[in-house]
Design a protein around this motif. Structure first.
Motif, PDB file in Angstrom:
ATOM      1  N   VAL B 358     -29.881  33.108 -43.853  1.00  0.00           N
ATOM      2  CA  VAL B 358     -29.563  32.430 -45.102  1.00  0.00           C
ATOM      3  C   VAL B 358     -30.836  31.822 -45.693  1.00  0.00           C
ATOM      4  O   VAL B 358     -31.573  31.118 -44.993  1.00  0.00           O
ATOM      5  CB  VAL B 358     -28.518  31.311 -44.891  1.00  0.00           C
ATOM      6  CG1 VAL B 358     -28.184  30.638 -46.217  1.00  0.00           C
ATOM      7  CG2 VAL B 358     -27.252  31.868 -44.242  1.00  0.00           C
ATOM      8  N   THR B 359     -31.069  32.099 -46.958  1.00  0.00           N
ATOM      9  CA  THR B 359     -32.164  31.473 -47.682  1.00  0.00           C
ATOM     10  C   THR B 359     -31.567  30.480 -48.672  1.00  0.00           C
ATOM     11  O   THR B 359     -30.784  30.874 -49.542  1.00  0.00           O
ATOM     12  CB  THR B 359     -32.986  32.532 -48.445  1.00  0.00           C
ATOM     13  OG1 THR B 359     -33.364  33.566 -47.538  1.00  0.00           O
ATOM     14  CG2 THR B 359     -34.234  31.918 -49.057  1.00  0.00           C
ATOM     15  N   GLY B 360     -31.883  29.226 -48.512  1.00  0.00           N
ATOM     16  CA  GLY B 360     -31.452  28.213 -49.472  1.00  0.00           C
ATOM     17  C   GLY B 360     -32.428  28.209 -50.636  1.00  0.00           C
ATOM     18  O   GLY B 360     -33.643  28.222 -50.425  1.00  0.00           O
ATOM     19  N   VAL B 361     -31.905  28.196 -51.864  1.00  0.00           N
ATOM     20  CA  VAL B 361     -32.758  28.428 -53.030  1.00  0.00           C
ATOM     21  C   VAL B 361     -32.528  27.369 -54.109  1.00  0.00           C
ATOM     22  O   VAL B 361     -31.383  26.988 -54.379  1.00  0.00           O
ATOM     23  CB  VAL B 361     -32.454  29.831 -53.635  1.00  0.00           C
ATOM     24  CG1 VAL B 361     -33.391  30.135 -54.791  1.00  0.00           C
ATOM     25  CG2 VAL B 361     -32.555  30.905 -52.566  1.00  0.00           C
ATOM     26  N   TYR B 362     -33.643  26.925 -54.697  1.00  0.00           N
ATOM     27  CA  TYR B 362     -33.553  26.068 -55.888  1.00  0.00           C
ATOM     28  C   TYR B 362     -33.437  26.919 -57.152  1.00  0.00           C
ATOM     29  O   TYR B 362     -34.125  27.946 -57.281  1.00  0.00           O
ATOM     30  CB  TYR B 362     -34.816  25.225 -56.054  1.00  0.00           C
ATOM     31  CG  TYR B 362     -34.972  24.100 -55.078  1.00  0.00           C
ATOM     32  CD1 TYR B 362     -34.091  23.019 -55.081  1.00  0.00           C
ATOM     33  CD2 TYR B 362     -36.026  24.086 -54.155  1.00  0.00           C
ATOM     34  CE1 TYR B 362     -34.241  21.967 -54.185  1.00  0.00           C
ATOM     35  CE2 TYR B 362     -36.190  23.042 -53.258  1.00  0.00           C
ATOM     36  CZ  TYR B 362     -35.287  21.985 -53.279  1.00  0.00           C
ATOM     37  OH  TYR B 362     -35.441  20.951 -52.404  1.00  0.00           O
ATOM     38  N   THR B 363     -32.584  26.497 -58.070  1.00  0.00           N
ATOM     39  CA  THR B 363     -32.531  27.119 -59.397  1.00  0.00           C
ATOM     40  C   THR B 363     -32.324  26.006 -60.423  1.00  0.00           C
ATOM     41  O   THR B 363     -31.966  24.876 -60.050  1.00  0.00           O
ATOM     42  CB  THR B 363     -31.345  28.101 -59.534  1.00  0.00           C
ATOM     43  OG1 THR B 363     -30.136  27.350 -59.381  1.00  0.00           O
ATOM     44  CG2 THR B 363     -31.402  29.221 -58.507  1.00  0.00           C
ATOM     45  N   ASN B 364     -32.474  26.322 -61.689  1.00  0.00           N
ATOM     46  CA  ASN B 364     -32.297  25.315 -62.750  1.00  0.00           C
ATOM     47  C   ASN B 364     -30.814  25.188 -63.113  1.00  0.00           C
ATOM     48  O   ASN B 364     -30.398  25.486 -64.236  1.00  0.00           O
ATOM     49  CB  ASN B 364     -33.119  25.690 -63.984  1.00  0.00           C
ATOM     50  CG  ASN B 364     -34.600  25.728 -63.675  1.00  0.00           C
ATOM     51  OD1 ASN B 364     -35.209  26.789 -63.626  1.00  0.00           O
ATOM     52  ND2 ASN B 364     -35.177  24.561 -63.448  1.00  0.00           N
ATOM     53  N   THR B 365     -30.055  24.765 -62.124  1.00  0.00           N
ATOM     54  CA  THR B 365     -28.613  24.602 -62.312  1.00  0.00           C
ATOM     55  C   THR B 365     -28.181  23.309 -61.615  1.00  0.00           C
ATOM     56  O   THR B 365     -28.955  22.731 -60.846  1.00  0.00           O
ATOM     57  CB  THR B 365     -27.834  25.775 -61.691  1.00  0.00           C
ATOM     58  OG1 THR B 365     -28.077  25.783 -60.270  1.00  0.00           O
ATOM     59  CG2 THR B 365     -28.261  27.124 -62.272  1.00  0.00           C
ATOM     60  N   ALA B 366     -26.951  22.905 -61.854  1.00  0.00           N
ATOM     61  CA  ALA B 366     -26.437  21.710 -61.194  1.00  0.00           C
ATOM     62  C   ALA B 366     -26.413  21.925 -59.683  1.00  0.00           C
ATOM     63  O   ALA B 366     -26.353  23.053 -59.205  1.00  0.00           O
ATOM     64  CB  ALA B 366     -25.028  21.401 -61.693  1.00  0.00           C
ATOM     65  N   MET B 367     -26.471  20.830 -58.945  1.00  0.00           N
ATOM     66  CA  MET B 367     -26.480  20.910 -57.489  1.00  0.00           C
ATOM     67  C   MET B 367     -25.203  21.558 -56.964  1.00  0.00           C
ATOM     68  O   MET B 367     -24.137  21.444 -57.561  1.00  0.00           O
ATOM     69  CB  MET B 367     -26.604  19.508 -56.895  1.00  0.00           C
ATOM     70  CG  MET B 367     -27.958  18.874 -57.149  1.00  0.00           C
ATOM     71  SD  MET B 367     -28.040  17.171 -56.553  1.00  0.00           S
ATOM     72  CE  MET B 367     -27.217  16.282 -57.865  1.00  0.00           C
ATOM     73  N   VAL B 368     -25.363  22.222 -55.828  1.00  0.00           N
ATOM     74  CA  VAL B 368     -24.213  22.851 -55.161  1.00  0.00           C
ATOM     75  C   VAL B 368     -24.061  22.192 -53.798  1.00  0.00           C
ATOM     76  O   VAL B 368     -25.046  21.968 -53.093  1.00  0.00           O
ATOM     77  CB  VAL B 368     -24.436  24.367 -54.985  1.00  0.00           C
ATOM     78  CG1 VAL B 368     -23.275  24.992 -54.212  1.00  0.00           C
ATOM     79  CG2 VAL B 368     -24.599  25.039 -56.338  1.00  0.00           C
ATOM     80  N   ASP B 369     -22.849  21.845 -53.450  1.00  0.00           N
ATOM     81  CA  ASP B 369     -22.606  21.239 -52.134  1.00  0.00           C
ATOM     82  C   ASP B 369     -21.204  21.638 -51.696  1.00  0.00           C
ATOM     83  O   ASP B 369     -20.622  22.569 -52.257  1.00  0.00           O
ATOM     84  CB  ASP B 369     -22.797  19.710 -52.232  1.00  0.00           C
ATOM     85  CG  ASP B 369     -23.190  19.077 -50.887  1.00  0.00           C
ATOM     86  OD1 ASP B 369     -22.706  19.549 -49.839  1.00  0.00           O
ATOM     87  OD2 ASP B 369     -23.965  18.097 -50.891  1.00  0.00           O
TER      88      ASP B 369
END
Ligand code: FAD
Lengths: 288, 789
Positions: B358-369
């Motif tokens: 699994v690669t955790g990725v930053y994007t220009n979107t709201a946080m995911v949890d």
């Protein structure tokens, strides 16, 4: 989702409402069911300084049965969908009104508001066009009637002049040999029409098609008659093959909208499918 | 006086005692609370998904009549960034963490990022004034898709996260899996997308903070599923103040689904601002803000390979997932696509070789949890879709493939080889068989063939799922294990008052689960008191023992066990006191059904009420016994629990439009012992609605500029009653050996079991068109394109 400040008036008559509109000019907006206007206010897409609430003006309410059905502009969809005169004489109108949004929307939204707002995905404009309804309006210059065919000019734009109020809409009472239907592909979130088709037919005694009016809403920027489909149908036997062939002509010369829920290509295909379905149903009803 | 013991209530479908208050409008939600002198906060949010903030001019807003104060991120530099409480693998792999600040400083990273705070006498004025703040932004490049974000040349969000990678995490046996796939008779590859969902609790989120300068104490009312955890995080990490200086209260909470577990910026800025201006400060999101700012769920892109033999034996599973975690790390975000996903990726099957990366990725979107199910829905969707894909490939009935690969009853406790504690108990085939029987599976294929001949497309879809409940054991989740850094034990205090009334306080935080009812049922039966005489208190850090709150279907298994253990201690003390009262030897006294009696002479007895009275008035207690029946337990379970079941959906696809109608929905769930069947069914119903909605309706969509296209309920399609059939539910009961009640958990099972049942059915219906896979949601247009494109 917090609207900007506005002044609120609740006039008792149409004349009073028109007076207020003239007095406040561009600043003012009529408020009926509020189900298009209030979301726009909350998102601050619209920031009128004055709201003139016509939802409780008595002369804008009520359904009068006669040669034609005359329905007050401030009548709600829920009232229309359950009215015995509508169900008896112009059932397609109830069929359409009963499919608008959800119960809350139907309890608030009004016939006049829907037509004046002219949302490209609104349902009623299609039925108004297919039934050749007449829209009575009143303004500073007096009263006049706008034919359905002249009403819807562009996306969110109608033939209403500034400071004019829709007062009543008259619909035909359908008789023997006449049938109409409204078929709709619903938007999954709002329940607006992604494609809505209203079809009206009148048959000769031999069962062939004497007259047809078909209108599409939802797919493009405004509700539109489908003349090619209508012409192909008139004079035909009105059987499955004729209906299918006529439906294939629907939407050919239209402009389309597209979004994440339905692309232009998909809407184009659905216009044909729903035109066929609406016509089949209308003809079946006309045959009794 | 020896009253008859009340009838037992465990297993009874009692109506929820919390409902009348809510139904008649006497609930007390955050926005119902009004304090003297309270001001209202509105947040100015970034219209850009990525931009440098060149300058902010608040002078016009400050001068606006009714405005009390305007603050920016620069004013709040003394507030620490919000903590991340769950780094992937406990930080044993590198985690490039960037957590949000109370307000953004210098740069915004998603549309909706918080830029300035306006405090005013009312919310309308505050909102007007927000429009008067002038922000000079320098727009930067935007990326919203996790796969694109890790490509070279993609816009970069954070300096410490090259290629926008937060972590790379794996589990399972890579070499064995490569070998299994390399030598397999059949390998099926698919890209499986689990789209972003917006949790949409009916009540949006918010916080109301009051600071008292005389005591230096804060009170925070907030829409939280875990008030004790919020107190811990806000005091120890965000503000660096002593824990007793903050009291956190969750009033009625109107749905959470995970979104309300986390520590949010509004908790911090309302506290900070309240101290700054000396007045209580309230912030409540509107719906648009909830969609734009509060956490989303799911959002995985996975490349999957499943391998097996032509006769239906699965031999290998390899998964490479990109998990989009949004612009910053929310409180437990890294734990969801790792621990709660990768480790259960093999589902209900014995797969000899499996590996997940699994690669955790930053994007220009709201946080995911975490969102209802948190990792397990993504896992069960993936494996169940691949099982069907595999079955289609080898031309075998999907029910048969499932049967051939199920973990067998004698295999429990079962180690799946992915670094999980062993599955506690299970018996998967009876649930499958019962569900098949309920839908009439044997006859369905003939009906399907008949319908196809008429141009109607019917489909059946199976889902056999397993999930992880009671995520708590320190043996697994605590240091140095999976990264929470603490066991997620739960607490309970039980007191029997002088009047015989029982008061339970719990660290759990019911917000729709009916725990006041369920817990009272447990205590009533354990102590043999009337159900009506048990009250359950919760939600206030000032009145309850520390606990980790309610999420992850943990409250019955963990919180409930803590309660039962406290009642056991009470019973023991009651027995000793009764022996004293009856002048009998302690060894001769038994406690049963609400009374203590001398073995062999049931007439010599004392009821729990009599014993409680004696314990309270306390004038004659055994030597050394303290007054009062009052016992507390902190319970750290030895293992999680693993509910399971089979869900089956029947759909009809309109061949002309692609519109999908869900015709029937059958679910056979095994949630262990059932305390209240009405509540369990209610949880399943809601859960199934959410899973069905993922399959058919819901998707959070950003455009390439990072604007949320589905930013209102006019575009984000939540399920409504009219779009769902009446569910047909049944259950099997395989008690969990982990806790004394045998409960497993039911809060998320419905969601975890359902999306793939519907998707498998849709894809089954489309078999005549050669369709092998379709991404969710199966909108009319997508299905139409699959048929006609
Ligand atoms: C969730 C939701 C779902 C919906 N789903 C549907 C749907 O499925 N199908 C559908 O057709 N519509 C749908 N609508 C829109 C709804 O039908 C609105 O009620 C309608 O568009 C406007 O009517 P209104 O009475 O609410 O007008 P308002 O919102 O009060 O006014 C709309 C506009 O019309 C003007 N106006 C109102 N009355 C008059 C009048 N008598 N004379 C002149 N101008 C006037 C107002 O000034 C304003 O500009 C939905 C709305 C919502 C919120």
């Amino acid at each position: 989702m917090i609207p900007a400040a506005f002044e609120y008036f609740a006039p008792g008559s149409v004349a009073e409402a028109i007076g207020l509109l003239e007095q406040h000019g561009d600043e003012a907006k009529l408020l009926a069911g509020g189900h298009s206007l209030l979301p726009a206010l909350k998102l601050r897409l619209s920031q009128p300084g004055v709201l003139i609430d016509i939802s409780r003006v008595a002369e804008l309410h009520g359904i009068e049965a006669g040669d034609r059905l005359s329905i007050g502009a401030a009548t709600t969809y829920a009232a229309i969908a359950s009215d015995p005169a509508v169900l008896g004489g112009c059932a397609v109108l109830a069929e359409c009104a009963g499919q608008i949004g959800d119960i809350q929307v139907r309890n608030r939204g009004t016939l006049g508001g829907a037509l004046a707002h002219a949302d490209p995905a609104a349902d009623l404009p299609a039925v108004v066009l297919a039934l050749d309804a007449a829209i009575a309006v009143q303004g500073p210059a007096g009263a006049r009637s706008i034919s359905a065919d002249d009403m819807f000019v562009e996306m969110l734009t109608t033939a209403l002049e500034p400071n004019e109020v829709v007062t009543r809409v008259t619909f035909p009472v359908l008789g023997a040999g006449e049938g109409a239907s409204y078929a709709k592909l619903k938007h999954p979130a709002s329940r607006y029409a992604i494609v809505g088709v209203a079809a009206y037919v009148r048959l000769h005694a031999d069962g062939s098609v004497a007259a047809a009016r078909v209108a599409v809403t939802g797919a493009g920027p405004r509700a539109e008659r489908q003349h090619a489909t209508e012409s192909a149908l008139v004079g035909s036997a009105g059987d499955a093959a004729a209906i299918a062939a006529a439906a294939e002509l629907a939407g050919e010369s239209m402009e389309y909208l597209g979004d994440i829920h339905a692309s232009e290509t998909y809407r184009r295909a659905m216009v044909k499918v729903y035109t066929r379905r609406a016509l089949e149903q209308a003809v079946a009803r006309a045959r009794g | 006086m020896t009253a008859e013991a009340p009838t037992k209530v465990i297993g009874k479908a009692l109506k929820r005692r919390e409902d009348p208050q809510l139904i008649v409008g006497q609930g007390n939600f955050l926005d119902d609370i009004k304090l003297a002198g309270m001001v209202h906060a509105v947040v100015l949010r970034s219209p850009y998904a990525h931009a440098r903030i060149r300058s902010i001019d608040t002078s016009r807003a400050q001068a606006h009549p009714g405005v009390v104060a305007v603050f920016t991120g620069e004013d709040m530099l003394d507030i620490n960034p919000l903590p991340c409480a769950w780094a992937a693998a406990g930080g044993r792999v590198q985690n490039n963490l960037n957590t949000p600040r109370a307000l953004a400083v210098g740069e915004v990273h998603f549309a909706g990022d918080a830029v300035a705070l306006v405090l005013a006498e009312d919310r309308y004025v505050a909102r007007d004034a927000a429009d008067l703040i002038d922000v000079d932004y320098e727009p930067l490049g935007v990326v919203v898709d996790a796969r694109k974000a890790v490509e070279p040349g993609a816009p970069q969000l954070h300096e410490n996260a090259p290629n926008n990678v937060i972590f790379k995490w794996d589990c399972g046996d890579a070499a064995a899996t490569d070998a299994a796939i390399g030598s397999a008779e059949v390998v099926v590859r698919e890209e499986i997308i689990n789209q972003r969902l917006l949790p949409t609790p009916m009540e949006t989120r918010g916080a109301l903070a009051r600071y008292e300068s005389s005591t230096g104490e804060y009170t925070l009312w907030t829409t939280s599923q875990a008030p004790h955890v919020m107190r811990l995080l806000l005091t120890a990490f965000v503000f660096g103040i002593p824990e007793p200086k903050l009291r956190v209260i969750s009033p009625n909470v109107g749905g959470g689904f995970g979104q309300k577990i986390f520590c949010y910026n509004d908790m911090a800025f309302t506290m900070w601002a309240s101290k700054k201006i000396g007045r209580p400060v309230k912030f409540v999101e509107d719906r648009s803000e909830n969609f734009k700012y509060s956490t989303a769920g799911r959002d995985h892109i996975s490349d999957v390979e499943i391998a097996g033999t032509r006769d239906g034996q699965i031999t290998g599973l390899r998964v490479q997932t990109y998990a989009n975690l949004g612009a910053y790390i929310s409180t437990i975000a890294p734990g969801i696509p790792t621990t709660l996903y990768g480790r259960i990726i093999t589902g209900v099957y014995k797969i000899p070789a499996a590996y997940a990366h699994v690669t955790g990725v930053y994007t220009n979107t709201a946080m995911v949890d975490a969102y209802r199910g948190a990792g397990r829905p993504e896992a069960s969707y993936l494996i169940e879709r691949m099982i069907d894909r595999f079955a289609a490939e080898i031309g075998m009935d999907p029910a048969e493939v499932r049967r051939r690969n199920f973990i067998q009853p004698q295999d429990f406790p079962y180690h799946n080889g992915m670094g999980l504690l062993p599955y506690d108990s299970g018996n998967y085939e009876p649930a499958l068989n019962r569900a098949l029987e309920m839908v009439g599976y044997a006859d369905f294929r003939a009906e399907q063939a008949r319908a196809r001949a008429e141009g109607r497309y019917l489909g059946v879809g199976l889902s056999s799922y397993v999930e992880i409940c009671g995520v708590a054991p320190s043996a697994w989740i605590g240091l140095p294990g999976e990264g929470w850094g603490a066991g997620l034990w739960e607490s309970a205090n039980v007191r029997v008052h002088l009047t015989g009334q029982v008061v339970v306080t719990t660290g759990s935080l019911p917000h729709g689960q009916g725990l006041e009812t369920t817990f009272a049922q447990l205590v009533a039966d354990e102590l043999g008191v009337a159900y009506e005489n048990v009250v359950v208190e919760h939600s206030d850090t000032a009145g309850t023992p520390f606990g980790y709150g309610t999420y992850g279907s943990r409250s019955a298994a963990v919180g409930g066990t803590a309660i039962v253990k406290s009642t056991a201690k009470i019973k023991e003390k009651a027995r000793r006191l009764a022996a004293h009262m009856l002048e009998a030897s302690v060894d001769d006294v038994v406690f049963e059904d609400g009374k203590a009696y001398v073995r062999g002479s049931p007439d010599r007895s004392k009821s729990i009420g009599e014993i409680a009275l004696q314990a309270s008035v306390a004038y004659s207690l055994p030597e050394g016994m303290e007054p009062f029946l009052d016992e507390t337990t902190y319970y750290d379970p030895p293992n999680c629990t693993f509910p399971f079941g089979t869900h089956i959906a029947l759909v009809e696809v309109d061949g002309e439009t692609g519109a999908v109608t869900l015709q029937r929905y059958v679910g056979v769930d095994d949630v262990g012992t059932v305390i209240n069947p009405l509540i369990v069914d209610g949880q399943l119903h809601g859960g199934i609605a959410q899973g069905v909605a993922q399959a058919l309706f819901e998707r959070g969509v950003y455009d390439d500029n990072g604007q949320l296209v589905t930013g209102t309920l006019m575009d984000y399609a939540i399920p409504v009653a009219s779009s769902l059939p009446s569910y047909e539910l049944d259950r099997t009961v395989t008690p969990s050996p982990v806790n004394p009640m045998g409960v497993k958990g039911a809060g998320e099972a419905g969601t975890i079991g359902s999306a793939q049942a519907v998707m498998n059915a849709v894809i089954d219906a489309l078999a005549p068109f050669g369709v092998k896979h379709l991404q969710m949601p199966a909108t009319a247009e997508r299905v139409w394109k699959a048929m006609h494109g």
